[in-house]
Design a protein around this motif. Structure first.
Motif, PDB file in Angstrom:
ATOM      1  N   ARG A 433       0.828  -1.205   0.000  1.00 21.86           N
ATOM      2  CA  ARG A 433       0.000   0.000   0.000  1.00 21.86           C
ATOM      3  C   ARG A 433       0.865   1.259   0.000  1.00 21.86           C
ATOM      4  NH1 ARG A 433      -5.152   0.569   1.595  1.00 21.86           N
ATOM      5  NH2 ARG A 433      -5.111  -1.430   2.692  1.00 21.86           N
ATOM      6  N   GLU A 434       1.959   1.252   0.801  1.00 20.09           N
ATOM      7  CA  GLU A 434       2.847   2.412   0.852  1.00 20.09           C
ATOM      8  C   GLU A 434       3.622   2.567  -0.450  1.00 20.09           C
ATOM      9  OE1 GLU A 434       3.849   2.363   5.655  1.00 20.09           O
ATOM     10  OE2 GLU A 434       5.106   1.249   4.237  1.00 20.09           O
ATOM     11  N   VAL A 435       4.021   1.459  -1.042  1.00 21.12           N
ATOM     12  CA  VAL A 435       4.761   1.519  -2.308  1.00 21.12           C
ATOM     13  C   VAL A 435       3.898   2.140  -3.403  1.00 21.12           C
ATOM     14  CG1 VAL A 435       5.830   0.137  -4.124  1.00 21.12           C
ATOM     15  CG2 VAL A 435       6.270  -0.412  -1.732  1.00 21.12           C
ATOM     16  N   VAL A 436       2.626   1.765  -3.434  1.00 20.22           N
ATOM     17  CA  VAL A 436       1.722   2.285  -4.465  1.00 20.22           C
ATOM     18  C   VAL A 436       1.260   3.694  -4.138  1.00 20.22           C
ATOM     19  CG1 VAL A 436      -0.528   1.959  -5.568  1.00 20.22           C
ATOM     20  CG2 VAL A 436       0.954  -0.010  -5.164  1.00 20.22           C
ATOM     21  N   GLY A 437       0.906   3.942  -2.867  1.00 28.02           N
ATOM     22  CA  GLY A 437       0.304   5.222  -2.503  1.00 28.02           C
ATOM     23  C   GLY A 437       1.281   6.297  -2.104  1.00 28.02           C
ATOM     24  N   GLY A 438       2.486   5.921  -1.654  1.00 24.99           N
ATOM     25  CA  GLY A 438       3.455   6.920  -1.229  1.00 24.99           C
ATOM     26  C   GLY A 438       2.949   7.710  -0.041  1.00 24.99           C
ATOM     27  N   ARG A 439       3.305   8.994  -0.015  1.00 26.13           N
ATOM     28  CA  ARG A 439       2.937   9.851   1.104  1.00 26.13           C
ATOM     29  C   ARG A 439       1.588  10.547   0.917  1.00 26.13           C
ATOM     30  NH1 ARG A 439       7.951  13.780   1.541  1.00 26.13           N
ATOM     31  NH2 ARG A 439       7.457  13.931  -0.669  1.00 26.13           N
ATOM     32  N   GLY A 441      -1.380   9.312   0.934  1.00 21.96           N
ATOM     33  CA  GLY A 441      -2.465   8.802   1.763  1.00 21.96           C
ATOM     34  C   GLY A 441      -3.773   8.671   1.006  1.00 21.96           C
ATOM     35  N   PRO A 442      -3.807   7.973  -0.132  1.00 23.74           N
ATOM     36  CA  PRO A 442      -5.036   7.857  -0.917  1.00 23.74           C
ATOM     37  C   PRO A 442      -6.061   6.984  -0.193  1.00 23.74           C
ATOM     38  CG  PRO A 442      -3.348   6.419  -1.810  1.00 23.74           C
ATOM     39  CD  PRO A 442      -2.691   7.217  -0.738  1.00 23.74           C
ATOM     40  N   SER A 443      -7.300   7.140  -0.611  1.00 24.52           N
ATOM     41  CA  SER A 443      -8.369   6.341  -0.016  1.00 24.52           C
ATOM     42  C   SER A 443      -8.273   4.893  -0.502  1.00 24.52           C
ATOM     43  CB  SER A 443      -9.728   6.930  -0.395  1.00 24.52           C
ATOM     44  OG  SER A 443      -9.956   6.773  -1.791  1.00 24.52           O
ATOM     45  N   PRO A 444      -8.818   3.947   0.269  1.00 24.64           N
ATOM     46  CA  PRO A 444      -8.802   2.548  -0.174  1.00 24.64           C
ATOM     47  C   PRO A 444      -9.451   2.349  -1.537  1.00 24.64           C
ATOM     48  CG  PRO A 444      -9.377   2.693   2.145  1.00 24.64           C
ATOM     49  CD  PRO A 444      -9.345   4.096   1.631  1.00 24.64           C
ATOM     50  N   ALA A 445     -10.542   3.095  -1.808  1.00 26.09           N
ATOM     51  CA  ALA A 445     -11.213   2.949  -3.100  1.00 26.09           C
ATOM     52  C   ALA A 445     -10.308   3.397  -4.236  1.00 26.09           C
ATOM     53  CB  ALA A 445     -12.513   3.747  -3.105  1.00 26.09           C
ATOM     54  N   ASP A 446      -9.554   4.505  -4.039  1.00 21.88           N
ATOM     55  CA  ASP A 446      -8.633   4.981  -5.078  1.00 21.88           C
ATOM     56  C   ASP A 446      -7.517   3.968  -5.322  1.00 21.88           C
ATOM     57  OD1 ASP A 446     -10.065   7.295  -5.426  1.00 21.88           O
ATOM     58  OD2 ASP A 446      -8.827   8.477  -4.041  1.00 21.88           O
ATOM     59  N   VAL A 486       3.103  -2.757 -10.572  1.00 20.74           N
ATOM     60  CA  VAL A 486       3.086  -1.922  -9.368  1.00 20.74           C
ATOM     61  C   VAL A 486       3.493  -0.492  -9.723  1.00 20.74           C
ATOM     62  CG1 VAL A 486       4.259  -1.508  -7.169  1.00 20.74           C
ATOM     63  CG2 VAL A 486       3.426  -3.798  -7.726  1.00 20.74           C
ATOM     64  N   ARG A 487       4.511  -0.338 -10.569  1.00 21.17           N
ATOM     65  CA  ARG A 487       4.914   1.012 -10.997  1.00 21.17           C
ATOM     66  C   ARG A 487       3.779   1.694 -11.757  1.00 21.17           C
ATOM     67  NH1 ARG A 487      10.037  -1.774 -12.307  1.00 21.17           N
ATOM     68  NH2 ARG A 487      11.651  -1.051 -10.859  1.00 21.17           N
ATOM     69  N   LEU A 488       3.080   0.949 -12.609  1.00 18.11           N
ATOM     70  CA  LEU A 488       1.975   1.531 -13.370  1.00 18.11           C
ATOM     71  C   LEU A 488       0.835   1.924 -12.428  1.00 18.11           C
ATOM     72  CD1 LEU A 488       0.694   2.303 -16.045  1.00 18.11           C
ATOM     73  CD2 LEU A 488      -0.081  -0.064 -16.295  1.00 18.11           C
ATOM     74  N   ALA A 489       0.543   1.084 -11.445  1.00 19.41           N
ATOM     75  CA  ALA A 489      -0.518   1.411 -10.491  1.00 19.41           C
ATOM     76  C   ALA A 489      -0.166   2.690  -9.731  1.00 19.41           C
ATOM     77  CB  ALA A 489      -0.720   0.249  -9.515  1.00 19.41           C
ATOM     78  N   ARG A 490       1.068   2.837  -9.354  1.00 22.98           N
ATOM     79  CA  ARG A 490       1.502   4.048  -8.647  1.00 22.98           C
ATOM     80  C   ARG A 490       1.326   5.282  -9.526  1.00 22.98           C
ATOM     81  NH1 ARG A 490       7.635   4.190  -6.601  1.00 22.98           N
ATOM     82  NH2 ARG A 490       7.962   4.097  -8.861  1.00 22.98           N
ATOM     83  N   ALA A 491       1.675   5.160 -10.798  1.00 23.03           N
ATOM     84  CA  ALA A 491       1.526   6.294 -11.714  1.00 23.03           C
ATOM     85  C   ALA A 491       0.057   6.639 -11.933  1.00 23.03           C
ATOM     86  CB  ALA A 491       2.198   5.977 -13.049  1.00 23.03           C
ATOM     87  N   LEU A 492      -0.786   5.626 -12.075  1.00 19.01           N
ATOM     88  CA  LEU A 492      -2.221   5.888 -12.277  1.00 19.01           C
ATOM     89  C   LEU A 492      -2.844   6.505 -11.038  1.00 19.01           C
ATOM     90  CD1 LEU A 492      -3.231   2.626 -14.177  1.00 19.01           C
ATOM     91  CD2 LEU A 492      -2.967   4.932 -15.132  1.00 19.01           C
ATOM     92  N   LEU A 493      -2.391   6.087  -9.853  1.00 25.80           N
ATOM     93  CA  LEU A 493      -2.923   6.646  -8.623  1.00 25.80           C
ATOM     94  C   LEU A 493      -2.553   8.117  -8.476  1.00 25.80           C
ATOM     95  CD1 LEU A 493      -4.522   5.938  -6.092  1.00 25.80           C
ATOM     96  CD2 LEU A 493      -2.377   5.311  -4.985  1.00 25.80           C
ATOM     97  N   ASP A 602     -12.980  -2.345  -4.318  1.00 25.94           N
ATOM     98  CA  ASP A 602     -12.719  -1.636  -3.068  1.00 25.94           C
ATOM     99  C   ASP A 602     -11.563  -2.297  -2.326  1.00 25.94           C
ATOM    100  OD1 ASP A 602     -13.692  -3.892  -1.825  1.00 25.94           O
ATOM    101  OD2 ASP A 602     -15.687  -3.027  -1.444  1.00 25.94           O
ATOM    102  N   ASP A 603     -11.107  -1.619  -1.232  1.00 23.88           N
ATOM    103  CA  ASP A 603      -9.939  -2.078  -0.490  1.00 23.88           C
ATOM    104  C   ASP A 603     -10.172  -3.418   0.173  1.00 23.88           C
ATOM    105  OD1 ASP A 603      -7.282  -1.540   0.541  1.00 23.88           O
ATOM    106  OD2 ASP A 603      -8.283  -1.437   2.488  1.00 23.88           O
ATOM    107  N   THR A 604     -11.385  -3.682   0.581  1.00 23.77           N
ATOM    108  CA  THR A 604     -11.668  -4.955   1.246  1.00 23.77           C
ATOM    109  C   THR A 604     -11.480  -6.119   0.300  1.00 23.77           C
ATOM    110  OG1 THR A 604     -13.270  -3.834   2.637  1.00 23.77           O
ATOM    111  CG2 THR A 604     -13.401  -6.225   2.529  1.00 23.77           C
ATOM    112  N   ASP A 605     -11.844  -5.925  -0.955  1.00 21.25           N
ATOM    113  CA  ASP A 605     -11.688  -7.009  -1.924  1.00 21.25           C
ATOM    114  C   ASP A 605     -10.228  -7.365  -2.115  1.00 21.25           C
ATOM    115  OD1 ASP A 605     -14.351  -5.703  -4.007  1.00 21.25           O
ATOM    116  OD2 ASP A 605     -14.426  -7.154  -2.353  1.00 21.25           O
TER     117      ASP A 605
END
Length: 629
Positions: A433-439, A441-446, A486-493, A602-605
């Motif tokens: 989650r930290e690798v994708v979201g960084g600092r 703090g995106p929402s679980p849905a994002d 993972v890099r692509l997910a981080r960029a899209l986020l 969602d994040d739960t899934d």
């Protein structure tokens, strides 16, 4: 001593010697205290033989108990005081060295942060690692010259003065010892600098090879390239070892001289003093004091030789630091390029366009329309990477953004709205989650939407703790295709206004690649996106395809149109019949999946995988294309 929050100051980067002098100037009072304490410590050591000679001549030889007790008490007092001075000298010099170590570390880390994305384009990672691991220690050790180095010179002159009162001949022998040391050690110092410099350079190359090995061993093993890589690594290791032997040879001579020269002095001076005593020109007490003086000089002479050794290595290390400090970060603005086509202030600085605007690279002829998915295709990866660097302003550029020169826009505005998603971008250690979201703090849905858009949801389900699973530095606990997604997910986020993605699917199998292509287009609807690729699955989703030859646009159009009318393009991107059939089957499967699945997860899934569920391995083998790059 410098603390974690103190400004290290502006280093003197004119050269290695200038940098070492700057470290001394940053702590003048501590450096002065270290020199004074070291001088007092060594002088008092030389005073001890003098007091001993007086105790022999005035007390022991004539049998004067009172004089003997007095000189003995003085000798004890001087010894006790000198022990305290030695402790303070050691503490002070430790602080001097630690200040130099920490200050250099802060300067190097701060400058690498300022360089930012320009660092990997100007310096090898192994160079920075070598500086941080060994050079800072070597530089700190070179600051020894402040304490024992200065003290050695002082006590050398002091002992020569004491010997002058005993015998001018002995004083002359001791004073001539310093030029002898310089003549013998000087050439070795120059040679050591040369061999040490070459050794450090070879060490940096080998460090880079070790990093490559750690990051790509699994891929190399799968492609059968492990033996080739091992042979290359073995050759470099042998060269480094041979160079290390050369450095060791010079070092051994300097260390041998550090022990041998003082011993030679001791023998010569003692022999001369014994002859003088036998001839009646010197008392027994003076003979004892001369022996003590020369014995004391063993330490200072050894310090002087070691000082030369430490300075030689310190200068080599400081030059490497200076070379890094001379690297320049990307300029915020280029004020020498004139105005910004009527939209600026006439000073060469302008704000970014308020609305999504056309990006144009006049060097290649690439024009990126806002709100569309544009693909760049070229036989040479370096050519399209150069285009992306210019459009992302990672280097000199003539590109324009809505008619405004890109290098006239403040860099923070460019970085805020244009994101280059490099296929080799760093991945820091932490939870997924930290690798994708960084600092941010995106929402679980994002996070869930970005992970699904990058077809990385199977990665989350395959990890034991889902998004909370730990990921090692550079994603080495993941496969090549997983790291890519993972890099692509981080960029899209990050959701930039303009996304420039370099080979986002090169390490994926056809099924996963088709999913990424479709979901990427859907996730970036209405946003400007540029991808570099030769994948027909991704090209089929593009609104516009630019086909480049030798870095220039040779044709522009839709993927299917270019396949029909550009033989070079068709030869570059078309796959064999089986792959084409697989592509059709995959697209049909994806269309069926679109009907059954929702676009958001969602994040739960993502964080609650079913028991026994494992990674699907969609990036099996990771492909040879990634290794070639």
């Amino acid at each position: 001593m410098i603390d974690a929050y103190e400004d290290p100051g502006t280093p003197d980067s004119r050269g290695g010697w200038a940098y070492l002098a700057w470290l001394v100037r940053c702590q003048p009072w501590r450096a002065l205290a270290g020199a004074v304490l070291a001088s007092v410590w060594m002088v008092l050591m030389a005073v001890a033989p003098y007091l001993l000679s007086k105790a022999v001549d005035d007390g022991l030889e004539p049998g004067d108990t009172t004089a003997l007790a007095g000189w003995t008490a003085a000798l004890f007092a001087v010894g006790a005081f000198n022990a305290w001075v030695s402790i303070m000298r050691h503490r002070t010099m430790t602080r001097v060295r630690m200040d130099g170590y920490l200050r250099t570390t802060k300067v190097v880390v701060g400058h690498t942060l300022r360089l930012g994305a320009a660092l990997p384009r100007q310096a090898e990672a192994s160079e920075v690692v070598t500086i941080g691991v060994s050079d800072v220690h070597t530089i700190a050790g070179a600051l020894t010259v402040i304490g024992p180095g200065v003290g050695s010179v002082v006590v050398y002159v002091f002992v020569a003065g004491l010997l002058l009162s005993v015998s001018p001949l002995l004083a002359a022998v001791v004073l001539l010892g310093m030029p002898v040391v310089a003549v013998l050690v000087g050439p070795l110092m120059a040679r050591l600098q040369g061999t040490e410099t070459e050794y450090r350079e070879r060490q940096g190359v080998l460090t880079a090879r070790i990093g490559d090995l750690a990051g790509g061993l699994r891929v190399l093993n799968g492609l059968g390239g492990k033996e080739l890589f091992a042979a290359s690594f073995d050759r470099d290791s042998q060269r480094l070892r041979a160079q290390g032997y050369r450095v060791g040879a010079v070092t051994s001579w300097m260390q041998a001289l550090g022990v041998g020269l003082p011993t030679l002095f001791l023998a010569v001076v003692t022999w001369l003093a014994a002859r003088l005593a036998a001839q009646g020109d010197m008392t027994v007490g003076e003979l004892v004091s001369v022996y003590g003086y020369v014995a004391v000089l063993i330490g200072p002479v050894a310090f002087l030789v070691d000082m030369g050794y430490q300075l030689s290595r310190g200068v080599v290390a400081a030059r490497r630091v200076v070379r890094l400090l001379r690297l320049e970060p990307a300029a915020d603005t280029d004020t020498g390029t004139g105005t910004d086509s009527g939209t600026g202030t006439g000073t060469g600085v302008a704000d970014a366009p308020a609305e999504p605007s056309v990006l144009h690279d006049p060097v290649s002829g690439v024009r990126v329309a806002p709100g569309r998915l544009t693909a760049l295709v070229c036989a040479r990866h370096a050519d399209v990477t150069a285009v992306v660097d210019r459009l992302g302003r990672y280097g000199p550029t003539d590109a324009t953004w809505g008619g405004v020169r890109l290098d006239a826009v403040p860099l923070d505005q460019v970085r805020d709205r244009i994101l280059v998603a490099d296929n080799e971008a760093d991945l820091f250690a932490g939870s997924l989650r930290e690798v994708v979201g960084g600092r941010r703090g995106p929402s679980p849905a994002d996070v869930g939407r970005a992970v699904r858009a990058a077809a990385a949801d199977d990665i989350v389900r395959g990890l034991p703790e889902g998004l909370e699973s730990p990921v090692t530095a550079q994603g080495r606990s993941l496969s090549g295709g997983q790291r890519q997604r993972v890099r692509l997910a981080r960029a899209l986020l990050a959701d930039p206004g303009t996304l420039l993605a370099v080979e986002p699917t090169s390490a994926l199998d056809a099924h996963t690649e088709a999913a990424v292509a479709r979901r990427l287009r859907a996730a970036r609807t209405g946003r400007t996106t540029v991808v570099t690729t030769t994948s027909p699955l991704l090209l089929a989703q593009a609104d516009t395809v630019h086909y480049l030859v030798d870095g220039k646009v040779a044709a522009t159009g839709h993927h299917h149109d270019l396949l029909e009318r550009e033989p070079g393009y068709r030869a570059l991107v078309a796959r064999d019949t089986d792959d084409t059939d697989d592509m059709a089957d995959t697209e049909a499967t994806e269309a069926t999946d679109d009907t059954a699945d929702t676009e958001a997860t969602d994040d739960t899934d993502l964080t609650d995988p079913a028991p026994g569920e494992t990674n699907t391995g969609a990036d099996a083998g990771t492909g040879a294309e990634e290794v070639v790059r």
